[in-house]
Design a protein around this motif. Structure first.
Motif, PDB file in Angstrom:
ATOM      1  N   VAL A  89       0.815  -1.219   0.000  1.00  0.00           N
ATOM      2  CA  VAL A  89       0.000   0.000   0.000  1.00  0.00           C
ATOM      3  C   VAL A  89       0.847   1.268   0.000  1.00  0.00           C
ATOM      4  N   ALA A  90       2.130   1.134   0.377  1.00  0.00           N
ATOM      5  CA  ALA A  90       2.996   2.320   0.410  1.00  0.00           C
ATOM      6  C   ALA A  90       4.456   1.871   0.450  1.00  0.00           C
ATOM      7  N   TYR A  91       5.339   2.836   0.178  1.00  0.00           N
ATOM      8  CA  TYR A  91       6.770   2.594   0.263  1.00  0.00           C
ATOM      9  C   TYR A  91       7.375   3.621   1.205  1.00  0.00           C
ATOM     10  N   ILE A  92       8.359   3.192   1.939  1.00  0.00           N
ATOM     11  CA  ILE A  92       9.138   4.113   2.765  1.00  0.00           C
ATOM     12  C   ILE A  92      10.491   4.206   2.087  1.00  0.00           C
ATOM     13  N   ILE A  93      10.850   5.423   1.670  1.00  0.00           N
ATOM     14  CA  ILE A  93      12.144   5.610   1.014  1.00  0.00           C
ATOM     15  C   ILE A  93      12.868   6.787   1.643  1.00  0.00           C
ATOM     16  N   GLU A  94      14.156   6.791   1.470  1.00  0.00           N
ATOM     17  CA  GLU A  94      14.995   7.869   1.974  1.00  0.00           C
ATOM     18  C   GLU A  94      14.597   9.176   1.278  1.00  0.00           C
ATOM     19  N   ALA A  95      14.594  10.265   2.012  1.00  0.00           N
ATOM     20  CA  ALA A  95      14.163  11.563   1.475  1.00  0.00           C
ATOM     21  C   ALA A  95      14.961  11.958   0.237  1.00  0.00           C
ATOM     22  N   ARG A  96      16.265  11.768   0.261  1.00  0.00           N
ATOM     23  CA  ARG A  96      17.096  12.160  -0.887  1.00  0.00           C
ATOM     24  C   ARG A  96      16.711  11.348  -2.127  1.00  0.00           C
ATOM     25  N   ALA A  97      16.447  10.060  -1.944  1.00  0.00           N
ATOM     26  CA  ALA A  97      16.046   9.216  -3.069  1.00  0.00           C
ATOM     27  C   ALA A  97      14.720   9.710  -3.654  1.00  0.00           C
TER      28      ALA A  97
END
Length: 99
Positions: free
Chosen positions: A36-44
């Motif tokens: 339902v969602a992804y958690i990714i690094e802000a810079r990415a």
């Protein structure tokens, strides 16, 4: 890619966020076994947005180039028209030669 369900996120949010930052890999958030969602690094995320903007600009530029090429092609196909200025001037001045 690592996957966590909503309950695990609630219980271990800090650890999971740290893992996303350190690994620089997206983490999939599952709800009822479905992503339902992804958690990714802000810079990415910011890099992805910038690349998407560049791709959109490139696409618009390519469309504009194609349109201009089509217009140029149509102009080449058109027959040249005589200059109507002298005829309009003569008609306006009442020259009866063209009546």
């Amino acid at each position: 890619m690592t996957m966590f369900n909503v309950t695990e996120i609630r219980q271990n949010a800090s650890k999971i966020i740290t893992q996303a930052i350190e690994s620089k890999e997206p983490i999939v958030l599952l709800q009822r076994s479905k992503p339902v969602a992804y958690i990714i690094e802000a810079r990415a995320f910011e890099e992805m947005r910038e690349k998407a903007k560049k791709a959109e600009r490139y696409e618009k530029e390519e469309m504009a180039k194609e349109t201009l090429q089509r217009l140029a092609s149509l102009r080449k196909q058109m027959k040249p028209q005589p200059d109507s200025t002298p005829l309009i001037r003569q008609l306006r001045e009442g020259d009866s030669r063209h009546e």
